[in-house]
Motif scaffolding. Structure first.
Motif, PDB file in Angstrom:
ATOM      1  N   MET A   1       0.852  -1.174   0.000  1.00 10.67           N
ATOM      2  CA  MET A   1       0.000   0.000   0.000  1.00 10.67           C
ATOM      3  C   MET A   1       0.894   1.231   0.000  1.00 10.67           C
ATOM      4  O   MET A   1       1.870   1.288   0.743  1.00 10.67           O
ATOM      5  N   LYS A   2       0.530   2.213  -0.834  1.00 14.26           N
ATOM      6  CA  LYS A   2       1.286   3.459  -0.890  1.00 14.26           C
ATOM      7  C   LYS A   2       0.412   4.606  -0.410  1.00 14.26           C
ATOM      8  O   LYS A   2      -0.737   4.738  -0.839  1.00 14.26           O
ATOM      9  N   VAL A   3       0.980   5.425   0.473  1.00 13.13           N
ATOM     10  CA  VAL A   3       0.291   6.599   0.989  1.00 13.13           C
ATOM     11  C   VAL A   3       0.945   7.820   0.365  1.00 13.13           C
ATOM     12  O   VAL A   3       2.136   8.054   0.543  1.00 13.13           O
ATOM     13  N   TYR A   4       0.143   8.585  -0.372  1.00 12.96           N
ATOM     14  CA  TYR A   4       0.622   9.784  -1.057  1.00 12.96           C
ATOM     15  C   TYR A   4       0.219  10.999  -0.228  1.00 12.96           C
ATOM     16  O   TYR A   4      -0.971  11.245  -0.027  1.00 12.96           O
ATOM     17  N   PHE A   5       1.219  11.721   0.247  1.00 18.37           N
ATOM     18  CA  PHE A   5       0.956  12.850   1.141  1.00 18.37           C
ATOM     19  C   PHE A   5       1.812  14.050   0.748  1.00 18.37           C
ATOM     20  O   PHE A   5       2.808  13.926   0.050  1.00 18.37           O
ATOM     21  N   ASN A   6       1.427  15.207   1.253  1.00 17.48           N
ATOM     22  CA  ASN A   6       2.119  16.457   0.952  1.00 17.48           C
ATOM     23  C   ASN A   6       3.134  16.765   2.048  1.00 17.48           C
ATOM     24  O   ASN A   6       2.774  17.283   3.092  1.00 17.48           O
ATOM     25  N   ASN A   7       4.376  16.469   1.792  1.00 18.09           N
ATOM     26  CA  ASN A   7       5.437  16.696   2.771  1.00 18.09           C
ATOM     27  C   ASN A   7       5.771  18.181   2.930  1.00 18.09           C
ATOM     28  O   ASN A   7       6.394  18.566   3.901  1.00 18.09           O
ATOM     29  N   SER A   8       5.328  19.022   1.991  1.00 17.83           N
ATOM     30  CA  SER A   8       5.614  20.454   2.094  1.00 17.83           C
ATOM     31  C   SER A   8       4.624  21.166   3.007  1.00 17.83           C
ATOM     32  O   SER A   8       4.822  22.315   3.375  1.00 17.83           O
ATOM     33  N   CYS A   9       3.552  20.491   3.387  1.00 17.47           N
ATOM     34  CA  CYS A   9       2.564  21.035   4.330  1.00 17.47           C
ATOM     35  C   CYS A   9       3.009  20.665   5.746  1.00 17.47           C
ATOM     36  O   CYS A   9       3.131  19.477   6.069  1.00 17.47           O
ATOM     37  N   LYS A  10       3.242  21.649   6.574  1.00 17.02           N
ATOM     38  CA  LYS A  10       3.734  21.379   7.929  1.00 17.02           C
ATOM     39  C   LYS A  10       2.762  20.540   8.746  1.00 17.02           C
ATOM     40  O   LYS A  10       3.175  19.642   9.479  1.00 17.02           O
ATOM     41  N   ILE A  11       1.475  20.812   8.605  1.00 17.09           N
ATOM     42  CA  ILE A  11       0.467  20.063   9.355  1.00 17.09           C
ATOM     43  C   ILE A  11       0.388  18.624   8.849  1.00 17.09           C
ATOM     44  O   ILE A  11       0.363  17.674   9.632  1.00 17.09           O
ATOM     45  N   CYS A  12       0.361  18.472   7.517  1.00 11.50           N
ATOM     46  CA  CYS A  12       0.310  17.132   6.922  1.00 11.50           C
ATOM     47  C   CYS A  12       1.538  16.316   7.323  1.00 11.50           C
ATOM     48  O   CYS A  12       1.423  15.154   7.704  1.00 11.50           O
ATOM     49  N   LYS A  13       2.702  16.944   7.228  1.00 15.56           N
ATOM     50  CA  LYS A  13       3.958  16.276   7.565  1.00 15.56           C
ATOM     51  C   LYS A  13       3.971  15.829   9.022  1.00 15.56           C
ATOM     52  O   LYS A  13       4.375  14.709   9.333  1.00 15.56           O
ATOM     53  N   ALA A  14       3.516  16.695   9.911  1.00 14.03           N
ATOM     54  CA  ALA A  14       3.494  16.355  11.338  1.00 14.03           C
ATOM     55  C   ALA A  14       2.618  15.131  11.595  1.00 14.03           C
ATOM     56  O   ALA A  14       2.999  14.227  12.348  1.00 14.03           O
ATOM     57  N   GLU A  15       1.455  15.086  10.960  1.00  9.45           N
ATOM     58  CA  GLU A  15       0.564  13.941  11.145  1.00  9.45           C
ATOM     59  C   GLU A  15       1.170  12.672  10.561  1.00  9.45           C
ATOM     60  O   GLU A  15       1.179  11.617  11.207  1.00  9.45           O
ATOM     61  N   ILE A  16       1.683  12.749   9.359  1.00 11.52           N
ATOM     62  CA  ILE A  16       2.278  11.571   8.716  1.00 11.52           C
ATOM     63  C   ILE A  16       3.496  11.090   9.501  1.00 11.52           C
ATOM     64  O   ILE A  16       3.712   9.884   9.641  1.00 11.52           O
ATOM     65  N   ASP A  17       4.267  12.014  10.050  1.00  7.83           N
ATOM     66  CA  ASP A  17       5.420  11.622  10.862  1.00  7.83           C
ATOM     67  C   ASP A  17       4.997  10.776  12.065  1.00  7.83           C
ATOM     68  O   ASP A  17       5.708   9.848  12.456  1.00  7.83           O
ATOM     69  N   LEU A  18       3.836  11.082  12.644  1.00  9.03           N
ATOM     70  CA  LEU A  18       3.308  10.251  13.740  1.00  9.03           C
ATOM     71  C   LEU A  18       3.027   8.834  13.253  1.00  9.03           C
ATOM     72  O   LEU A  18       3.344   7.859  13.922  1.00  9.03           O
ATOM     73  N   TYR A  19       2.430   8.736  12.083  1.00 10.36           N
ATOM     74  CA  TYR A  19       2.098   7.424  11.528  1.00 10.36           C
ATOM     75  C   TYR A  19       3.353   6.648  11.138  1.00 10.36           C
ATOM     76  O   TYR A  19       3.419   5.433  11.320  1.00 10.36           O
ATOM     77  N   LYS A  20       4.333   7.349  10.616  1.00 12.44           N
ATOM     78  CA  LYS A  20       5.584   6.691  10.213  1.00 12.44           C
ATOM     79  C   LYS A  20       6.284   6.037  11.402  1.00 12.44           C
ATOM     80  O   LYS A  20       6.954   5.020  11.240  1.00 12.44           O
ATOM     81  N   LYS A  21       6.130   6.598  12.583  1.00 11.18           N
ATOM     82  CA  LYS A  21       6.755   6.041  13.786  1.00 11.18           C
ATOM     83  C   LYS A  21       6.266   4.631  14.089  1.00 11.18           C
ATOM     84  O   LYS A  21       6.933   3.878  14.789  1.00 11.18           O
ATOM     85  N   GLU A  22       5.111   4.279  13.554  1.00 16.90           N
ATOM     86  CA  GLU A  22       4.554   2.946  13.781  1.00 16.90           C
ATOM     87  C   GLU A  22       5.281   1.865  12.992  1.00 16.90           C
ATOM     88  O   GLU A  22       5.113   0.683  13.248  1.00 16.90           O
ATOM     89  N   LYS A  23       6.070   2.274  12.003  1.00 15.96           N
ATOM     90  CA  LYS A  23       6.908   1.370  11.210  1.00 15.96           C
ATOM     91  C   LYS A  23       6.127   0.153  10.679  1.00 15.96           C
ATOM     92  O   LYS A  23       6.495  -0.993  10.908  1.00 15.96           O
ATOM     93  N   ILE A  24       5.060   0.435   9.961  1.00 17.53           N
ATOM     94  CA  ILE A  24       4.264  -0.614   9.337  1.00 17.53           C
ATOM     95  C   ILE A  24       4.920  -0.955   8.001  1.00 17.53           C
ATOM     96  O   ILE A  24       4.970  -0.123   7.093  1.00 17.53           O
ATOM     97  N   ASP A  25       5.441  -2.168   7.884  1.00 16.68           N
ATOM     98  CA  ASP A  25       6.201  -2.579   6.700  1.00 16.68           C
ATOM     99  C   ASP A  25       5.415  -2.487   5.396  1.00 16.68           C
ATOM    100  O   ASP A  25       5.985  -2.206   4.354  1.00 16.68           O
TER     101      ASP A  25
END
Length: 118
Positions: A1-25
């Motif tokens: 599964m691929k998640v397409y997100f806007n890394n240039s948006c500070k709010i979007c990046k902050a939320e995605i960074d939380l999800y990335k910490k879960e390290k779902i392969d």
């Protein structure tokens, strides 16, 4: 599964960074900023990708609130969000709220991208 997100948006990046910490392969995180491959993979243009979260799961592309449901379903720590927000009335409210917030984030980030291109 691929998640397409806007890394240039500070709010979007902050939320995605939380999800990335879960390290779902099984999740690949894809920044859509100036990403022609993301456009090709999702059959969406850059404005569409910037406007909402997108997930490609197999050949299916989910957008917005539906994408968040799938993301939360795949993450044990956030599965409670999936269970709550999938309830029909709650999902309808969530979908409308998401669209409103996403619209304002889009406007904010659209301005940021224009400034960075000057």
């Amino acid at each position: 599964m691929k998640v397409y997100f806007n890394n240039s948006c500070k709010i979007c990046k902050a939320e995605i960074d939380l999800y990335k910490k879960e390290k779902i392969d099984e999740i690949d995180w894809v920044d859509i900023t100036d990403n022609k491959l993301a456009e090709k993979e999702t059959s969406k243009d850059s404005k569409q990708l910037l406007r909402r979260l997108h997930i490609k799961d197999g050949e299916k592309v989910l957008v917005g609130a539906d994408a968040f449901l799938l993301l939360w379903k795949k993450m044990p720590k956030y599965k409670f969000l999936y269970k709550f927000f999938k309830l029909p009335i709650i999902f309808n409210i969530f979908s409308v709220a998401y669209e409103i917030i996403a619209f304002f984030l889009y406007l904010k980030n659209k301005k940021q991208l224009k400034k960075s291109n000057l």
